[in-house]
Design a protein around this motif. Structure first.
Motif, PDB file in Angstrom:
ATOM      1  N   PHE A  30      53.951  44.431  31.518  1.00 55.24           N
ATOM      2  CA  PHE A  30      55.122  44.028  32.308  1.00 55.24           C
ATOM      3  C   PHE A  30      54.797  44.075  33.800  1.00 55.24           C
ATOM      4  N   ARG A  31      54.163  45.180  34.227  1.00 53.26           N
ATOM      5  CA  ARG A  31      53.786  45.330  35.648  1.00 53.26           C
ATOM      6  C   ARG A  31      52.835  44.212  36.080  1.00 53.26           C
ATOM      7  N   GLU A  32      51.840  43.938  35.223  1.00 56.20           N
ATOM      8  CA  GLU A  32      50.860  42.888  35.568  1.00 56.20           C
ATOM      9  C   GLU A  32      51.550  41.534  35.705  1.00 56.20           C
ATOM     10  N   LEU A  33      52.499  41.258  34.795  1.00 60.54           N
ATOM     11  CA  LEU A  33      53.192  39.964  34.838  1.00 60.54           C
ATOM     12  C   LEU A  33      54.072  39.843  36.075  1.00 60.54           C
ATOM     13  N   VAL A  34      54.769  40.930  36.429  1.00 61.18           N
ATOM     14  CA  VAL A  34      55.623  40.896  37.632  1.00 61.18           C
ATOM     15  C   VAL A  34      54.760  40.589  38.854  1.00 61.18           C
ATOM     16  N   GLU A  35      53.596  41.226  38.929  1.00 56.90           N
ATOM     17  CA  GLU A  35      52.701  41.003  40.079  1.00 56.90           C
ATOM     18  C   GLU A  35      52.205  39.555  40.105  1.00 56.90           C
ATOM     19  N   GLU A  36      51.817  39.051  38.925  1.00 61.29           N
ATOM     20  CA  GLU A  36      51.305  37.671  38.865  1.00 61.29           C
ATOM     21  C   GLU A  36      52.387  36.660  39.232  1.00 61.29           C
ATOM     22  N   ILE A  37      53.602  36.873  38.709  1.00 61.53           N
ATOM     23  CA  ILE A  37      54.691  35.924  39.013  1.00 61.53           C
ATOM     24  C   ILE A  37      55.030  35.998  40.506  1.00 61.53           C
ATOM     25  N   ALA A  38      55.012  37.216  41.056  1.00 63.09           N
ATOM     26  CA  ALA A  38      55.291  37.355  42.498  1.00 63.09           C
ATOM     27  C   ALA A  38      54.276  36.557  43.309  1.00 63.09           C
ATOM     28  N   MET A  39      53.016  36.597  42.875  1.00 62.44           N
ATOM     29  CA  MET A  39      51.964  35.864  43.596  1.00 62.44           C
ATOM     30  C   MET A  39      52.233  34.360  43.519  1.00 62.44           C
ATOM     31  N   LEU A  40      52.641  33.894  42.347  1.00 60.48           N
ATOM     32  CA  LEU A  40      52.896  32.454  42.186  1.00 60.48           C
ATOM     33  C   LEU A  40      54.131  32.018  42.978  1.00 60.48           C
ATOM     34  N   ILE A  41      55.163  32.863  43.016  1.00 65.58           N
ATOM     35  CA  ILE A  41      56.355  32.509  43.807  1.00 65.58           C
ATOM     36  C   ILE A  41      56.007  32.541  45.295  1.00 65.58           C
ATOM     37  N   CYS A  42      55.167  33.501  45.686  1.00 63.99           N
ATOM     38  CA  CYS A  42      54.748  33.605  47.085  1.00 63.99           C
ATOM     39  C   CYS A  42      53.966  32.353  47.505  1.00 63.99           C
ATOM     40  N   ASN A  91      48.303  40.127  47.788  1.00 63.51           N
ATOM     41  CA  ASN A  91      47.095  39.415  47.356  1.00 63.51           C
ATOM     42  C   ASN A  91      46.917  38.122  48.146  1.00 63.51           C
ATOM     43  N   LEU A  92      48.032  37.469  48.478  1.00 63.44           N
ATOM     44  CA  LEU A  92      47.959  36.191  49.202  1.00 63.44           C
ATOM     45  C   LEU A  92      48.078  36.369  50.708  1.00 63.44           C
ATOM     46  N   VAL A  93      48.796  37.422  51.127  1.00 65.73           N
ATOM     47  CA  VAL A  93      49.035  37.653  52.565  1.00 65.73           C
ATOM     48  C   VAL A  93      48.607  39.083  52.894  1.00 65.73           C
ATOM     49  N   PRO A  94      47.296  39.343  52.891  1.00 64.16           N
ATOM     50  CA  PRO A  94      46.829  40.734  53.004  1.00 64.16           C
ATOM     51  C   PRO A  94      47.166  41.412  54.323  1.00 64.16           C
ATOM     52  N   ALA A  95      47.426  40.617  55.369  1.00 64.07           N
ATOM     53  CA  ALA A  95      47.717  41.235  56.667  1.00 64.07           C
ATOM     54  C   ALA A  95      49.193  41.612  56.822  1.00 64.07           C
ATOM     55  N   ALA A  96      50.007  41.297  55.831  1.00 66.74           N
ATOM     56  CA  ALA A  96      51.441  41.612  55.949  1.00 66.74           C
ATOM     57  C   ALA A  96      51.654  43.115  55.996  1.00 66.74           C
ATOM     58  N   LYS A  97      52.608  43.539  56.829  1.00 68.31           N
ATOM     59  CA  LYS A  97      53.008  44.944  56.797  1.00 68.31           C
ATOM     60  C   LYS A  97      54.077  45.114  55.723  1.00 68.31           C
ATOM     61  N   VAL A  98      54.266  46.356  55.293  1.00 61.49           N
ATOM     62  CA  VAL A  98      55.215  46.610  54.203  1.00 61.49           C
ATOM     63  C   VAL A  98      56.321  47.530  54.682  1.00 61.49           C
ATOM     64  N   GLY A  99      57.572  47.059  54.585  1.00 62.78           N
ATOM     65  CA  GLY A  99      58.738  47.917  54.821  1.00 62.78           C
ATOM     66  C   GLY A  99      59.344  48.278  53.478  1.00 62.78           C
ATOM     67  N   HIS A 100      60.313  49.163  53.474  1.00 60.48           N
ATOM     68  CA  HIS A 100      60.989  49.534  52.219  1.00 60.48           C
ATOM     69  C   HIS A 100      62.482  49.648  52.461  1.00 60.48           C
ATOM     70  N   ILE A 101      63.247  49.150  51.493  1.00 62.71           N
ATOM     71  CA  ILE A 101      64.689  49.395  51.557  1.00 62.71           C
ATOM     72  C   ILE A 101      65.136  49.900  50.184  1.00 62.71           C
TER      73      ILE A 101
END
Ligand code: PRP
Ligand code: URA
Length: 210
Positions: A30-42, A91-101
């Motif tokens: 499930f985790r792997e699929l969420v990551e892969e789909i996120a990459m494709l949507i990105c 994976n696609l935008v490695p220089a992005a910073k990460v915030g959290h909400i």
């Protein structure tokens, strides 16, 4: 459907979403699929990034070619389940910073309760991707984006994997200036605010908490 909504229905996304919905799919897959789909949507969400021309030397000549024009980006997951999408974007935008909400949905009222927010200090210089696999009533995403807007980012895009039609309508109307990228819109919400047929509780399935 709405001017600010893009349905990312690439065959690979549809195929992986089918696997994600399956109740037999365990947390690791499930985790792997969420990551892969996120990459494709990105991939879809970054289609309009501006380019600039550069000249580089190849081993055999000079090429006038293009690179992305120095955009600063940030990815902001809505805790918890949004965390599952972060690595796909990075994976696609490695220089992005990460915030959290941090928001959770009160199980009685279904209203979001905010408990945490930490954004990059230079957020006014950044284009922000807010990520959460699920948009159900839309309350969490609407509130998260409202909070992030107070920090004046350059722009905000919202990425989700699955949405309910009523929540998507409310989100698109509440934030018409925010472009939404969504894998699929399902039939409706059930009496407990779960997406039908959906995929269950995304946070619990990512982190194995139920
Ligand atoms: C889930 C999901 C969204 C929210 C969507 O989180 O990840 O953030 O529900 O529902 P809404 O559109 O009706 O607001 P949840 O509240 O279960 O918190 P969790 O990620 O900490 O489990
Ligand atoms: N949150 C989830 O994780 N799943 C739903 O169906 C609705 C909200």
């Amino acid at each position: 459907m709405y001017d600010n909504l893009f349905i990312a229905d690439h065959p690979l996304i549809q195929h992986k979403l089918t696997l994600l919905r399956d109740k037999e799919t365990g947390s690791k897959e499930f985790r792997e699929l969420v990551e892969e789909i996120a990459m494709l949507i990105c991939y879809e969400a970054t289609r309009s990034l501006p380019l600039k021309e550069v000249e580089i030397e190849t081993p055999v000549g000079v090429a006038r070619t293009k690179v992305i024009q120095g955009r600063k980006m940030a990815v902001v997951p809505i805790l918890r389940a949004g965390l599952g999408m972060v690595d796909g974007v990075l994976n696609l935008v490695p220089a992005a910073k990460v915030g959290h909400i941090g928001l959770y949905r009160d199980p009685e009222t279904l209203r979001p309760v905010e408990y945490y927010c930490k954004l990059p200090a230079d957020i006014p210089e950044r284009d922000v991707f807010v990520v959460d696999p699920m948009l159900a009533t839309g309350g969490s995403a609407i509130d998260a984006v409202s909070t992030i807007k107070k920090s004046n980012p350059k722009s905000i895009k919202f990425m989700c994997i699955l949405a309910a039609p009523e929540g998507m309508k409310d989100f698109c109307e509440a934030h018409p200036d925010v472009q939404v990228y969504c894998g699929a819109i399902d039939e409706r919400l059930d009496d407990h605010g779960y997406i039908l047929p959906g995929l269950g509780d995304a946070g619990d399935r990512i982190f194995g908490t139920r």
